[in-house]
Design an enzyme around this catalytic site. Structure first.
Site, PDB file in Angstrom:
ATOM      1  N   ASP A 235       0.927  -1.489  -0.112  1.00  0.00           N
ATOM      2  CA  ASP A 235       0.246   0.164   0.000  1.00  0.00           C
ATOM      3  C   ASP A 235       0.693   1.512   0.018  1.00  0.00           C
ATOM      4  O   ASP A 235       2.023   1.199  -0.228  1.00  0.00           O
ATOM      5  CB  ASP A 235      -0.991   0.085   1.002  1.00  0.00           C
ATOM      6  CG  ASP A 235      -2.109   0.901   1.117  1.00  0.00           C
ATOM      7  OD1 ASP A 235      -1.934   2.252   0.603  1.00  0.00           O
ATOM      8  OD2 ASP A 235      -3.220   0.272   1.335  1.00  0.00           O
ATOM      9  N   HIS A 258       1.920   1.894  -3.087  1.00  0.00           N
ATOM     10  CA  HIS A 258       1.024   2.812  -3.609  1.00  0.00           C
ATOM     11  C   HIS A 258       1.696   4.380  -3.804  1.00  0.00           C
ATOM     12  O   HIS A 258       1.201   5.257  -4.067  1.00  0.00           O
ATOM     13  CB  HIS A 258      -0.095   2.743  -3.371  1.00  0.00           C
ATOM     14  CG  HIS A 258      -0.709   2.019  -3.210  1.00  0.00           C
ATOM     15  ND1 HIS A 258      -1.708   1.541  -2.048  1.00  0.00           N
ATOM     16  CD2 HIS A 258      -0.611   0.168  -4.016  1.00  0.00           C
ATOM     17  CE1 HIS A 258      -2.688   0.165  -2.970  1.00  0.00           C
ATOM     18  NE2 HIS A 258      -2.054  -0.270  -3.876  1.00  0.00           N
TER      19      HIS A 258
END
Ligand SMILES: *[C@@H]1O[C@H](CO)[C@@H](O)[C@H](O)[C@H]1NC(C)=O
Ligand SMILES: *[C@@H]1O[C@H](CO)[C@@H](O)[C@H](O)[C@H]1NC(C)=O
Ligand SMILES: *[C@@H]1O[C@H](CO)[C@@H](O)[C@H](O)[C@H]1NC(C)=O
Ligand SMILES: *[C@@H]1O[C@H](CO)[C@@H](O)[C@H](O)[C@H]1NC(C)=O
Ligand SMILES: *[C@@H]1O[C@H](CO)[C@@H](O)[C@H](O)[C@H]1NC(C)=O
Ligand SMILES: *[C@@H]1O[C@H](CO)[C@@H](O)[C@H](O)[C@H]1NC(C)=O
Ligand SMILES: *[C@@H]1O[C@H](CO)[C@@H](O)[C@H](O)[C@H]1NC(C)=O
Length: 412
Positions: A235, A258
């Site tokens: 993430d 991310h």
């Protein structure tokens, strides 16, 4: 008593004395072995199958060593020697009487079962401490695999959030360095209510496919630096929540994951501004996003994000290298009917180069309610499949300096 046995006994006692004198040697040093922590030799564990008694012995030793060190009127150091240890949920709290350091050489393992952490948000928590240091090249392994298979936070807003590896809360003038955080069950580290905290060579590792294993999340904190670190997760690499002020991120390599994010903002009431961020000399490698600012539409939260500088950044095959997304609404958890009320202003993207994995290397999708202001694109050189990447813009008129793509596709 058989004489051979007594010789063995004496030899053993001598050995124990020798060991004990070894671990009591330095003043100000609180070695957990002296506090009854089991020997962290992996072969011990093999036979006892990580027995609970050993787990509790370690928690107890760490807590007692911390208590004595924290009470010390001169600087102190709690030492976890090399070896393997299994650790239950633990809170190590100040205030302490003098600067305190926890030096971890060993590898510390969390229980695999996410429900064996007393329902706490964080596995290892350090809080209310001034002049705290966590150091030592050790590893905190959250053993998150079982938790990941039970994570449905993507679809279910009331999901069970599993424990993060670390909570750093209400720390002043502190340093976290040379520590490794691995396979957390949820975010790796949460930084909250801190002032003047530096993360240096703090390395984070979790598989690309592990859900919500964000690297470092910062909120309601001032003067936090993250430097010289490598972060690979499933993430966000680093995310800044509301109330992040004077944050510096320098020489950090991210990927997979991310990317570096401001936000998401605007989801919860009473959010504080995000002000004064510098991201410099960083590399994003095969991440979904590069540098991103994301805010939720469809809420009445009013706030600002300003003075955000992203400079000297290398992108390697990043899906959205530069992105402002004020319509951030994952899994349709919101309504896009009313625009985001978060004002984004004074943002500089400068000297950002490398490769984009999509044609739209720059996407500036600002709020139609409060358009972005004073956004500068300077010296942006991103290519996609051998040709120049393009920019898409909405509700923003960026200033273009030197080389940078001009907004080509008006957003509808
Ligand atoms: C940290 O600094 C704040 C602001 O100066 C202060 O209120 C707080 O007591 C300090 N915390 C500790 C643990 O020293
Ligand atoms: C910030 O914390 C570090 C580490 O404890 C300390 O050396 C430094 O003096 C602090 N800076 C300020 C401005 O207080
Ligand atoms: C950048 O960080 C790496 C560790 O990730 C370190 O080896 C290197 O020396 C740092 N570079 C600078 C210029 O500080
Ligand atoms: C970061 O700084 C180091 C040393 O100055 C340099 O070698 C490296 O190329 C820089 N990285 C980026 C992404 O600018
Ligand atoms: C990007 O990551 C790949 C592995 O995923 C690695 O081989 C490559 O050297 C990295 N590139 C840079 C510029 O860091
Ligand atoms: C670039 O990224 C895309 C999308 O994430 C991925 O499918 C592709 O394998 C990557 N290419 C390289 C060379 O890593
Ligand atoms: C990349 O460029 C090559 C040659 O110009 C082309 O054949 C290919 O379809 C392009 N790939 C993508 C994903 O656009």
């Amino acid at each position: 008593m058989n004489s051979q046995l007594s010789i063995t006994t004496i030899a053993l006692l001598l050995l124990l004395l020798l060991l004990a004198s070894n671990v009591t040697a330095q003043p100000g040093v609180f070695n957990i072995r002296k506090y009854g922590a089991p020997n962290g030799d992996i072969t011990n564990y093999k036979f006892v199958c990580f027995s609970y008694s050993l787990v509790f012995l370690f928690v107890k030793a760490l807590k007692s060593a911390w208590k004595d060190a924290c009470a010390s009127s001169s600087p102190s150091k709690v030492v976890v020697p090399s070896g393997w240890y299994k650790l239950q949920q633990i809170d190590l709290e100040g205030p302490c009487n003098a600067p305190i350091e926890v030096r971890v050489h060993g590898k510390i393992l969390a229980p695999k079962n996410p429900y064996h952490l007393n329902g706490q948000d964080q596995w290892v928590r350090f809080q209310y401490i001034n002049f705290f240091t966590l150091s030592g090249r050790g590893t905190f392994d959250g053993q998150g695999e079982m938790a990941w298979t039970q994570n449905d936070c993507g679809r279910n807003t009331n999901c069970n959030r599993h424990a993060m590896n670390f909570g750093f809360a209400f720390l002043n003038n502190s340093i976290i360095q040379d520590i490794n955080s691995k396979d957390s069950k949820y975010f790796h580290a949460n930084v909250f209510g801190c002032n003047n905290v530096t993360f240096r060579n703090f390395n984070i590792n979790a598989p690309e496919t592990s859900p919500n294993t964000d690297g470092i999340h910062i909120g309601r904190s001032t003067k936090v630096q993250i430097i010289n670190s490598k972060i690979g997760t499933g993430d966000d690499c680093i995310s800044l929540g509301d109330g992040s002020r004077q944050i510096t991120i320098r020489n950090v390599t991210c990927g997979p994951g991310h990317g570096i994010s401001v936000g998401s903002l605007g989801r919860y009431p009473n959010e504080e501004p995000v002000v004064d961020l510098t991201v410099k000399n960083c590399t994003l490698n095969n991440t979904d996003n590069g540098v991103r600012i994301k805010t939720w539409p469809g809420t009445s939260v009013v706030s600002i994000a300003s003075h955000l500088h992203f400079e000297d950044i290398i992108m390697v095959n990043v899906t959205n290298p530069i992105i402002i997304d004020q319509e951030y609404c994952p899994w349709n958890q919101c309504s896009k009917k009313s625009p985001s009320q978060i004002k984004i202003r004074k943002v500089l993207f400068k000297n950002i180069r490398g490769t984009s994995a999509t044609q739209e290397g720059v996407a500036l999708v600002c709020s139609r309610g409060v358009p972005c202001e004073a956004i500068v694109l300077s010296d942006i050189d991103l290519s996609f499949n051998g040709s120049k990447a393009i920019a898409k813009c909405a509700n923003v008129k960026p200033t273009i300096r030197r080389k940078a793509p001009i907004c080509m596709v008006p957003h509808i």
